[in-house]
Design a protein around this motif. Structure first.
Motif, mmCIF file in Angstrom:
data_model
loop_
_atom_site.group_PDB
_atom_site.id
_atom_site.type_symbol
_atom_site.label_atom_id
_atom_site.label_comp_id
_atom_site.label_asym_id
_atom_site.label_seq_id
_atom_site.Cartn_x
_atom_site.Cartn_y
_atom_site.Cartn_z
ATOM 1 N N ILE A 151 -13.512 6.764 33.573
ATOM 2 C CA ILE A 151 -13.748 5.315 33.592
ATOM 3 C C ILE A 151 -13.077 4.633 32.410
ATOM 4 N N LEU A 152 -13.330 5.154 31.204
ATOM 5 C CA LEU A 152 -12.754 4.517 30.009
ATOM 6 C C LEU A 152 -11.276 4.850 29.842
ATOM 7 N N GLY A 153 -10.846 6.005 30.323
ATOM 8 C CA GLY A 153 -9.419 6.325 30.263
ATOM 9 C C GLY A 153 -8.600 5.339 31.062
ATOM 10 N N PHE A 154 -9.152 4.889 32.181
ATOM 11 C CA PHE A 154 -8.456 3.928 33.038
ATOM 12 C C PHE A 154 -8.719 2.492 32.600
ATOM 13 N N ALA A 155 -9.994 2.130 32.535
ATOM 14 C CA ALA A 155 -10.351 0.744 32.212
ATOM 15 C C ALA A 155 -9.975 0.373 30.785
ATOM 16 N N GLY A 156 -10.000 1.364 29.880
ATOM 17 C CA GLY A 156 -9.676 1.084 28.486
ATOM 18 C C GLY A 156 -8.268 0.553 28.314
ATOM 19 N N ALA A 167 -13.596 -8.714 30.703
ATOM 20 C CA ALA A 167 -14.892 -9.027 31.302
ATOM 21 C C ALA A 167 -15.054 -8.306 32.634
ATOM 22 N N ILE A 168 -13.992 -8.311 33.441
ATOM 23 C CA ILE A 168 -14.048 -7.639 34.734
ATOM 24 C C ILE A 168 -14.222 -6.135 34.543
ATOM 25 N N ALA A 169 -13.456 -5.566 33.613
ATOM 26 C CA ALA A 169 -13.529 -4.127 33.372
ATOM 27 C C ALA A 169 -14.925 -3.713 32.907
ATOM 28 N N LEU A 170 -15.537 -4.532 32.052
ATOM 29 C CA LEU A 170 -16.882 -4.219 31.580
ATOM 30 C C LEU A 170 -17.909 -4.324 32.691
ATOM 31 N N VAL A 171 -17.787 -5.367 33.503
ATOM 32 C CA VAL A 171 -18.729 -5.566 34.617
ATOM 33 C C VAL A 171 -18.649 -4.401 35.600
ATOM 34 N N VAL A 172 -17.449 -3.871 35.795
ATOM 35 C CA VAL A 172 -17.281 -2.747 36.716
ATOM 36 C C VAL A 172 -17.687 -1.426 36.065
ATOM 37 N N SER A 173 -17.331 -1.244 34.801
ATOM 38 C CA SER A 173 -17.508 0.050 34.142
ATOM 39 C C SER A 173 -18.947 0.338 33.735
ATOM 40 N N VAL A 174 -19.623 -0.626 33.148
ATOM 41 C CA VAL A 174 -20.957 -0.371 32.591
ATOM 42 C C VAL A 174 -21.950 0.129 33.646
ATOM 43 N N PRO A 175 -22.035 -0.512 34.832
ATOM 44 C CA PRO A 175 -22.966 0.019 35.843
ATOM 45 C C PRO A 175 -22.638 1.451 36.260
ATOM 46 N N MET A 176 -21.359 1.802 36.311
ATOM 47 C CA MET A 176 -20.988 3.171 36.670
ATOM 48 C C MET A 176 -21.421 4.152 35.590
ATOM 49 N N LEU A 177 -21.304 3.751 34.332
ATOM 50 C CA LEU A 177 -21.751 4.612 33.235
ATOM 51 C C LEU A 177 -23.266 4.793 33.273
ATOM 52 N N VAL A 178 -23.987 3.713 33.510
ATOM 53 C CA VAL A 178 -25.448 3.782 33.604
ATOM 54 C C VAL A 178 -25.866 4.676 34.760
#
Length: 214
Positions: A151-156, A167-178
């Motif tokens: 997730i972070l390798g790509f979104a980062g 903002a979009i990357a965080l909205v998509v990434s954080v729920p997946m991490l949780v």
């Protein structure tokens, strides 16, 4: 000078790595087990949306080779647009990050929070907890989290190279991490370590590709 750039980058990343190690230690002794037992006791992992949120990271990796092929063909018709170059770097970053994760998984050899397949040892299933360095196999591959690393390798890469996407990357990434913790697929410290590893790879990928830093 470029050497100064990479020395400064190394210093910053060493600080981040040290902070990550501290967070992992704290979680290992005081957080990971409590959260895993809480998830199990209130069956949070029966909520289907959390399961669905774990699907995209490996799928993005599976399609990255095709995306890279298409981009290489596209390059024959002229220079990349900025978003195309960022996409190229993001796909490569994801693949490299996951390879790092596989190597580190063998080095750390951590059992999983819960038993999911082939009777794998786990905290919930068999009471197994801890790190068992240099033991190889899927039954000891919880740390660091491969999903978080992807997730972070790509979104980062997008967050660094294209600030407008943060903002979009965080909205998509954080729920997946949780969702990784909510499904008891990983301990909290696994997700922290995987996220930091992916972010470090993404940072170096952006620098090496000479994408303008935000």
């Amino acid at each position: 000078m470029m050497n100064d750039e990479y020395r400064n980058l190394l210093r910053r990343n060493l600080v981040v790595t040290g902070s990550c190690i501290l967070a992992v230690v704290i979680c290992y002794f005081w957080v990971d087990r409590s959260v895993a037992f809480f998830v199990y006791a209130h069956p949070i992992n029966t909520i289907k949306v959390f399961r669905w949120l774990t699907y995209p990271p490996p799928e993005v990796q599976n399609w990255s080779a095709l995306v890279l092929t298409i981009l290489m063909v596209r390059r024959a018709w002229g220079p990349f647009l900025r978003w195309q170059k960022v996409l190229l770097v993001a796909c490569i970053s994801l693949i490299v990050a996951d390879d790092f994760r596989i190597s580190l998984g063998d080095v750390f050899g951590r059992y999983w929070p819960q038993t999911w397949t082939h009777g794998n040892p786990s905290l919930i299933g068999t009471g197994a907890y801890g790190f068992h360095p240099f033991q190889r196999g899927d039954d000891v591959g919880s740390f660091p989290s491969g999903h978080a690393c992807r997730i972070l390798g790509f979104a980062g890469v997008w967050m660094i190279a294209m600030p407008g996407t943060r903002a979009i990357a965080l909205v998509v990434s954080v729920p997946m991490l949780v969702s990784l913790v909510a499904m008891n697929y990983h301990f909290v410290s696994d997700v922290i370590a995987g996220s930091v590893l992916g972010a470090l790879i993404a940072t170096y990928a952006v620098h090496l590709a000479r994408l303008k830093m935000a």
